[in-house]
Structures are given as structure tokens and as C-alpha cells.
Design an enzyme around this catalytic site. Structure first.
Site, PDB file in Angstrom:
ATOM      1  N   ASP A  67       0.817  -1.216   0.000  1.00 17.04           N
ATOM      2  CA  ASP A  67       0.000   0.000   0.000  1.00 17.04           C
ATOM      3  C   ASP A  67       0.852   1.269   0.000  1.00 17.04           C
ATOM      4  O   ASP A  67       2.081   1.212   0.178  1.00 17.04           O
ATOM      5  CB  ASP A  67      -0.955   0.002   1.211  1.00 17.04           C
ATOM      6  CG  ASP A  67      -0.262  -0.348   2.523  1.00 17.04           C
ATOM      7  OD1 ASP A  67       0.981  -0.363   2.564  1.00 17.04           O
ATOM      8  OD2 ASP A  67      -0.954  -0.586   3.519  1.00 17.04           O
ATOM      9  N   ASN A 136      -7.109  -2.088  14.412  1.00 20.07           N
ATOM     10  CA  ASN A 136      -8.519  -2.359  14.110  1.00 20.07           C
ATOM     11  C   ASN A 136      -8.693  -3.590  13.218  1.00 20.07           C
ATOM     12  O   ASN A 136      -9.751  -3.813  12.664  1.00 20.07           O
ATOM     13  CB  ASN A 136      -9.166  -1.126  13.450  1.00 20.07           C
ATOM     14  CG  ASN A 136      -8.511  -0.762  12.126  1.00 20.07           C
ATOM     15  OD1 ASN A 136      -7.599  -1.442  11.666  1.00 20.07           O
ATOM     16  ND2 ASN A 136      -8.976   0.305  11.507  1.00 20.07           N
ATOM     17  N   HIS A 138      -7.060  -4.207  10.395  1.00 16.56           N
ATOM     18  CA  HIS A 138      -6.839  -4.029   8.954  1.00 16.56           C
ATOM     19  C   HIS A 138      -5.573  -4.745   8.486  1.00 16.56           C
ATOM     20  O   HIS A 138      -4.651  -4.977   9.259  1.00 16.56           O
ATOM     21  CB  HIS A 138      -6.866  -2.543   8.541  1.00 16.56           C
ATOM     22  CG  HIS A 138      -5.673  -1.720   8.884  1.00 16.56           C
ATOM     23  ND1 HIS A 138      -5.755  -0.368   9.099  1.00 16.56           N
ATOM     24  CD2 HIS A 138      -4.351  -2.023   9.041  1.00 16.56           C
ATOM     25  CE1 HIS A 138      -4.549   0.107   9.349  1.00 16.56           C
ATOM     26  NE2 HIS A 138      -3.684  -0.873   9.322  1.00 16.56           N
ATOM     27  N   GLU A 143      -9.588  -1.541   5.407  1.00 15.89           N
ATOM     28  CA  GLU A 143     -10.160  -1.127   6.680  1.00 15.89           C
ATOM     29  C   GLU A 143     -11.446  -1.903   6.989  1.00 15.89           C
ATOM     30  O   GLU A 143     -12.136  -2.350   6.065  1.00 15.89           O
ATOM     31  CB  GLU A 143     -10.496   0.370   6.612  1.00 15.89           C
ATOM     32  CG  GLU A 143      -9.280   1.275   6.413  1.00 15.89           C
ATOM     33  CD  GLU A 143      -8.524   1.536   7.708  1.00 15.89           C
ATOM     34  OE1 GLU A 143      -8.299   0.589   8.478  1.00 15.89           O
ATOM     35  OE2 GLU A 143      -8.147   2.694   7.942  1.00 15.89           O
TER      36      GLU A 143
HETATM   37  C1  GLP Z   1      -0.291   0.635   8.510  1.00 20.16           C
HETATM   38  C2  GLP Z   1      -0.066  -0.238   7.270  1.00 20.16           C
HETATM   39  C3  GLP Z   1      -0.246  -1.694   7.557  1.00 20.16           C
HETATM   40  C4  GLP Z   1       0.456  -2.045   8.843  1.00 20.16           C
HETATM   41  C5  GLP Z   1      -0.189  -1.334   9.984  1.00 20.16           C
HETATM   42  C6  GLP Z   1       0.444  -1.616  11.340  1.00 20.16           C
HETATM   43  O1  GLP Z   1      -1.515   1.219   8.593  1.00 20.16           O
HETATM   44  N1  GLP Z   1      -0.881   0.129   6.179  1.00 20.16           N
HETATM   45  O2  GLP Z   1       0.230  -2.458   6.459  1.00 20.16           O
HETATM   46  O3  GLP Z   1       0.410  -3.419   9.051  1.00 20.16           O
HETATM   47  O4  GLP Z   1      -0.126   0.067   9.770  1.00 20.16           O
HETATM   48  O5  GLP Z   1       1.507  -0.755  11.589  1.00 20.16           O
HETATM   49  P1  GLP Z   1       2.532  -0.927  12.770  1.00 20.16           P
HETATM   50  O6  GLP Z   1       3.374  -2.097  12.386  1.00 20.16           O
HETATM   51  O7  GLP Z   1       3.302   0.345  12.800  1.00 20.16           O
HETATM   52  O8  GLP Z   1       1.750  -1.177  13.990  1.00 20.16           O
END
Ligand code: GLP
Length: 241
Positions: A67, A136, A138, A143
Site C-alpha cells: 500500500d 482495528n 486491517h 479497513e
Molecule cells: C499501517 C499499514 C499496515 C500495517 C499497519 C500496522 O496502517 N498500512 O500495512 O500493518 O499500519 O503498523 P505498525 O506495524 O506500525 O503497527
């Protein structure tokens, strides 16, 4: 889903790096699906070290990131392109032309998403996809919603995600409110998936993913339907299991 519970973040990162290294050893020209966020940083550090000591070689590897924020420039330090160049691509022997992140500067997001999905298919599909999980539930930027988009698409970020990720930006106002993301079907097309989770703030999401209903309200719960998924998490993230 296989579940590996590790002592801490470091062990989680090492275990994940060994699985990625096996994938590269088995198929030196493999296609990796990569993720951003704080969780995979340790994995990338281990991979850099493994290449430095000659255990793996990225020269034949192709990558597709899950993404990218929209709109955002690749020079913006919070963009996922910037993150990947800094955390991995500039430190291993990978051909930058073979690394792909959705274009956060496109003026035609629908066309960019279609192009991205097609490129993944043309590369032969993803051999191993790395995922993190949002608080959440995702995955990528899929989402929680009433329904999930199957393929790469543009999406509105939820207030929860804007709040969780705005810590990286100077202010919440500077954070893009949309993103381009692979869809759940794009992720499912990967032959193997590793999902990483660390810290207590992920415990609820990990529990819902593994033991509540399979529902678009927790996009990660769909991973239970994929034949080859491994969750590698630390004790804190597993504390509600
Ligand atoms: C972002 C990314 C996800 C990721 C998530 C968790 O929103 N789009 O791909 O898994 O955050 O992030 P973190 O690893 O910083 O908790």
C-alpha cells in the site's frame, strides 16, 4: 493458520527473516509482497545482515508493497516508498526497478490500481507476502467495513487509522486521508503469507483475527481461509489467546 508465539520482538523478527531467507534460497527470483509500519523493521534489519554475511542474495528478487498513502510524494519521509528505500532497498543488492510501491502521486488512482494489480499478475503472482496488522484488524489498508474490495483500490482511511498513524506525521492535518492498497483477493493470491504482530496494542486484533467470526469488520479474519498462513507474534500480542 500456524501460530508461532515468540518471547519478544527480536525473536519474532529473526523467525520471520529465516522464513523469508528460505523463500529466497528456494527461488532466487521469487516475488515478495512487503509491508511497512513499525512491525517489520526488525525483519528487514535481519535480512540486511543475512545478505551482508552472504546467506541470501536479493539480486533476483522482485517486490510489491501492499500500500501507499494518497496523495503523497515518494520524497515525503512518511511515504511508504521512502520507508522501503531507507529501511531495505538501499541496503541490499536489489534492482530498484524491480521494487514496486503504488504511485501516491498519480492523478488517476483507479488506473494506477488497475496497473498495479496487472503488474503483480504479470510478475507471476506473489510467492510470499509479509503482513502486519492494524489495531482495528486491517491488513494493508483494507479497513473494517461492511464489505471488502477484492483488488488494488483507493480507500478512505478510518478515523482510528488516521489517529494511529498520525503519530508519524507532524500533525494529523498533514496525514493523507486516503490510500492505495492491494485488496483482500490480491493478498489471497499470494502462495504463502506471514503475518507479524507485536506489542500489547495488537492483542485485541490478534484475538479477533483468530477466534471471532470471519467478518469484514476484521479484515485479517479472512486469512483463516487461506491455506498457507503463519502468524508470528510476540507474547504481548498473543496475551488474549
Ligand atoms: C499501517 C499499514 C499496515 C500495517 C499497519 C500496522 O496502517 N498500512 O500495512 O500493518 O499500519 O503498523 P505498525 O506495524 O506500525 O503497527
Amino acid at each position: 493458520m500456524r501460530v508461532i508465539i515468540c518471547e519478544d520482538y527480536n525473536e519474532m523478527s529473526v523467525r520471520a527473516a529465516k522464513l523469508v531467507a528460505c523463500q529466497i534460497a528456494i527461488k532466487p527470483n521469487c516475488v515478495l509482497g512487503l509491508a511497512t509500519g513499525s512491525t517489520p523493521i526488525g525483519l528487514y534489519e535481519n535480512l540486511i545482515e543475512m545478505e551482508r554475511v552472504g546467506e541470501i542474495d536479493f539480486s533476483g528478487v522482485t517486490t510489491f508493497n501492499l500500500d501507499e498513502y494518497y496523495p503523497i510524494s515518494p520524497e515525503n519521509e512518511q511515504s511508504y516508498r521512502y520507508f522501503m528505500n531507507k529501511r531495505l532497498f538501499s541496503k541490499v543488492n536489489i534492482d530498484i526497478e524491480r521494487t514496486h510501491v503504488p504511485n501516491g502521486m498519480t492523478d488517476d488512482p483507479e488506473a494506477e490500481c488497475e496497473r498495479y494489480e496487472k503488474m503483480i499478475d504479470e510478475a507471476g503472482g506473489i510467492d510470499l507476502q509479509i503482513l502486519g496488522i492494524g489495531q482495528n484488524g486491517h491488513i494493508g489498508f483494507n479497513e473494517p467495513d461492511k464489505e471488502l474490495a477484492p483488488y488494488t483500490h483507493i480507500t478512505d482511511l478510518t478515523p482510528e487509522t488516521i489517529f494511529a498513524n498520525s503519530r508519524y506525521f507532524e500533525s494529523e492535518a498533514e496525514m493523507p486521508k486516503q490510500a492505495l492498497t492491494m485488496g483482500v483477493e490480491s493478498i489471497f493470491k499470494a502462495r504463502k503469507i506471514i503475518i507479524l504482530a507485536s506489542e500489547g496494542r495488537k492483542a485485541e486484533a490478534v484475538k479477533s483475527m483468530l477466534s471471532d467470526k470471519i467478518t469484514p469488520k476484521c479484515p485479517a479474519s479472512f486469512l483463516r481461509l487461506h491455506p498457507d498462513v503463519t502468524l508470528i507474534c510476540d507474547k504481548q500480542a498473543a496475551r488474549l489467546l
